[in-house]
Design an enzyme around this catalytic site. Structure first.
Site, PDB file in Angstrom:
ATOM      1  N   ASP A  69      93.686  37.902 -17.105  1.00 42.77           N
ATOM      2  CA  ASP A  69      93.418  36.929 -17.899  1.00 42.77           C
ATOM      3  C   ASP A  69      94.583  37.159 -19.047  1.00 42.77           C
ATOM      4  O   ASP A  69      95.253  36.419 -19.548  1.00 42.77           O
ATOM      5  CB  ASP A  69      92.215  37.048 -18.975  1.00 42.77           C
ATOM      6  N   ARG A  74     100.114  35.322 -21.182  1.00 38.18           N
ATOM      7  CA  ARG A  74     101.202  35.767 -21.333  1.00 38.18           C
ATOM      8  C   ARG A  74     102.071  34.452 -20.674  1.00 38.18           C
ATOM      9  O   ARG A  74     102.924  33.826 -21.351  1.00 38.18           O
ATOM     10  CB  ARG A  74     101.907  36.992 -20.588  1.00 38.18           C
ATOM     11  N   ASN A 144      93.963  31.998 -26.865  1.00 35.54           N
ATOM     12  CA  ASN A 144      92.643  32.392 -27.141  1.00 35.54           C
ATOM     13  C   ASN A 144      92.392  32.482 -28.425  1.00 35.54           C
ATOM     14  O   ASN A 144      91.659  31.849 -29.045  1.00 35.54           O
ATOM     15  CB  ASN A 144      92.668  33.947 -26.454  1.00 35.54           C
ATOM     16  N   ARG A 155      88.275  51.621 -43.775  1.00 40.52           N
ATOM     17  CA  ARG A 155      87.675  50.963 -44.744  1.00 40.52           C
ATOM     18  C   ARG A 155      87.797  49.208 -44.534  1.00 40.52           C
ATOM     19  O   ARG A 155      88.722  49.008 -43.970  1.00 40.52           O
ATOM     20  CB  ARG A 155      88.367  51.259 -46.152  1.00 40.52           C
ATOM     21  N   ASP A 174      86.064  43.952 -41.445  1.00 43.31           N
ATOM     22  CA  ASP A 174      86.973  44.916 -40.440  1.00 43.31           C
ATOM     23  C   ASP A 174      88.264  43.756 -40.270  1.00 43.31           C
ATOM     24  O   ASP A 174      89.229  43.998 -39.844  1.00 43.31           O
ATOM     25  CB  ASP A 174      86.481  45.195 -39.187  1.00 43.31           C
ATOM     26  N   TYR A 187      87.475  38.002 -27.891  1.00 41.97           N
ATOM     27  CA  TYR A 187      87.156  38.900 -28.919  1.00 41.97           C
ATOM     28  C   TYR A 187      85.962  38.258 -29.888  1.00 41.97           C
ATOM     29  O   TYR A 187      85.201  38.772 -30.345  1.00 41.97           O
ATOM     30  CB  TYR A 187      88.361  39.060 -29.692  1.00 41.97           C
ATOM     31  N   SER A 188      86.224  36.859 -29.959  1.00 41.20           N
ATOM     32  CA  SER A 188      85.208  36.254 -30.919  1.00 41.20           C
ATOM     33  C   SER A 188      83.815  36.455 -30.437  1.00 41.20           C
ATOM     34  O   SER A 188      82.903  36.879 -31.368  1.00 41.20           O
ATOM     35  CB  SER A 188      85.446  34.544 -31.050  1.00 41.20           C
ATOM     36  N   SER A 190      82.761  38.858 -28.504  1.00 36.96           N
ATOM     37  CA  SER A 190      82.396  40.254 -29.201  1.00 36.96           C
ATOM     38  C   SER A 190      81.827  40.545 -30.416  1.00 36.96           C
ATOM     39  O   SER A 190      81.122  41.420 -30.964  1.00 36.96           O
ATOM     40  CB  SER A 190      83.558  41.179 -28.725  1.00 36.96           C
ATOM     41  N   GLN A 244      98.561  40.179 -27.810  1.00 35.13           N
ATOM     42  CA  GLN A 244      99.562  40.647 -27.072  1.00 35.13           C
ATOM     43  C   GLN A 244     100.543  40.727 -28.097  1.00 35.13           C
ATOM     44  O   GLN A 244     101.569  41.652 -27.852  1.00 35.13           O
ATOM     45  CB  GLN A 244      99.711  39.834 -25.804  1.00 35.13           C
TER      46      GLN A 244
END
Length: 301
Positions: A69, A74, A144, A155, A174, A187-188, A190, A244
Site C-alpha cells: 500500500d 507513493r 489516505n 503529553r 495525541d 490510521y483513522s 486504528s 510518508q
C-alpha cells in the site's frame, strides 16, 4: 486515453526492499512487447534494453506499482493529480489498496491490456501549511490521510479544529487524523474512526487518543474545508501526509485541508469487492476460525 495503435505507456514504480521485485521486472520485460506496453521505470529501478524512464506523469497512460500500500500511495503522489489508472500489485502482507498479488502479475497484466477491468475513483485531499505570515510553506495531495501528531514527547496537545471557519472542537489529544474514505481503513480506523466505503466522498476527522469522552470522530461533507491550529505545543509537533512526507507544525501555523480538484483511479478486476477485501485482509465481520469452520461446512454440504 491513448491514441489507437500507440503502445500503452506504463509507468512503473517499485519498492526495492521486496525480494520479488526483480522477478516481477523480468516478467514485465518479457510481456511488454506482446501486450503492446511501453515501460517507463522510475529512476531507482533497473531498466532493461530499450526501457524508458518515468520522468513526468503526463507522459504515461497508466501506472503499475510493485510493492504494498505504501508503494501505491507513493505512486499516486508521483502522479501529481494526473488522472490515469493505477494497477497495484501486492508483494507484501496487507496490500489493502492493491488489486492483485504478485503471483497473479502476468494474468493481471493480460486482463489490463485487453481492458478487462473497472476503475474506482478515489477522492484526494489537498493539504497546505501556512506560517504566521499567512504564506503557504508546504502543500501536498493525500490519498489516505493528513495527520497532526506528537513527536518525541509524552503529553497531550491542544488542537483547535474548524470547519468552513466555524470552530467545532478544541481537541486535547495525541493528535488528529483527517482522512478520505480510502484512508478510513488506515490510521483513522486504528484511532477508532468508522469504516467508510472508499468510493464515497466524505472527509473524516478522527482524534487520536482524546483525553475526554466528549470528543468523537466526525464525518463531514466532501465540500468542507478543515483548518487546524495548535495551542502552545513544542517544536516536535508534525504534519504527516499518507505516513510518508510532511513538515513540522508550530504555534502560529495553520493547516488547511479540502477536497482536491482531481482524483485517483484505482484498477479493480471483476469479482473483487470492498467487503471481500475487508473480510480477507482485516478479518472483518467475525472470528476467522469460526468463519473458516462455517465455510468448510458449506463446502461439505
Amino acid at each position: 486515453m491513448k491514441p489507437p495503435g500507440r503502445p500503452i505507456r506504463l509507468g512503473v514504480v517499485g519498492h526495492t526492499g521486496y525480494p520479488g521485485l526483480s522477478p516481477a521486472l523480468h516478467t514485465l520485460e518479457q510481456l511488454a512487447s506482446g501486450l503492446h506496453l511501453e515501460l517507463r521505470l522510475e529512476p531507482e529501478l533497473r531498466a532493461g534494453p530499450g526501457d524508458k524512464r518515468f520522468e513526468s506523469p503526463d507522459e504515461i497512460d497508466a501506472l503499475l506499482t510493485l510493492g504494498g500500500d505504501g508503494t501505491l500511495l507513493r505512486g499516486a503522489r508521483m502522479l501529481q493529480g494526473h488522472e490515469v489508472p493505477i494497477l497495484g500489485v501486492n508483494m507484501g502482507r496487507l496490500g489493502f489498496l492493491t488489486c492483485c498479488p504478485a503471483d497473479q502479475l502476468e494474468h493481471s497484466l493480460m486482463r489490463f491490456a485487453r481492458g478487462d477491468y473497472t476503475v474506482e475513483n478515489r477522492m484526494l485531499l489537498h493539504a497546505c501549511v501556512m506560517g504566521s505570515d499567512r504564506k503557504e510553506r508546504n502543500s501536498w495531495l493525500a490519498l489516505n490521510d493528513v495527520v497532526v501528531h506528537k513527536g518525541g514527547f509524552a503529553r497531550v496537545v491542544a488542537l483547535n479544529v474548524a470547519v468552513d471557519d466555524e470552530p467545532i472542537a478544541s481537541y486535547s489529544a495525541d493528535g488528529v487524523v483527517i482522512s478520505t474514505p480510502t484512508g478510513s481503513t488506515a490510521y483513522s480506523l486504528s484511532a477508532g474512526g468508522p469504516v467508510v466505503v472508499p468510493t464515497l466522498e466524505t472527509i473524516l476527522v478522527t482524534p487520536v487518543s482524546p483525553h475526554t469522552l466528549a470528543i468523537r470522530p466526525v464525518v463531514l461533507a466532501a465540500t468542507a474545508r478543515i483548518t487546524v491550529q495548535v495551542e502552545g505545543a513544542p517544536e516536535e509537533l508534525m504534519v504527516t501526509v499518507d505516513g510518508q512526507v510532511g513538515t513540522n507544525f508550530v504555534v502560529g501555523d495553520t493547516l488547511s485541508i479540502s477536497r482536491a480538484e482531481t482524483s485517483v483511479k484505482i484498477v479493480r478486476f471483476p469479482g473483487s469487492s470492498f467487503f471481500a477485501t475487508l473480510r480477507e485482509k482485516l478479518g472483518w465481520g467475525g472470528i476467522p476460525e469460526r468463519d473458516q469452520l462455517r465455510n468448510a461446512d458449506r463446502a461439505a454440504n
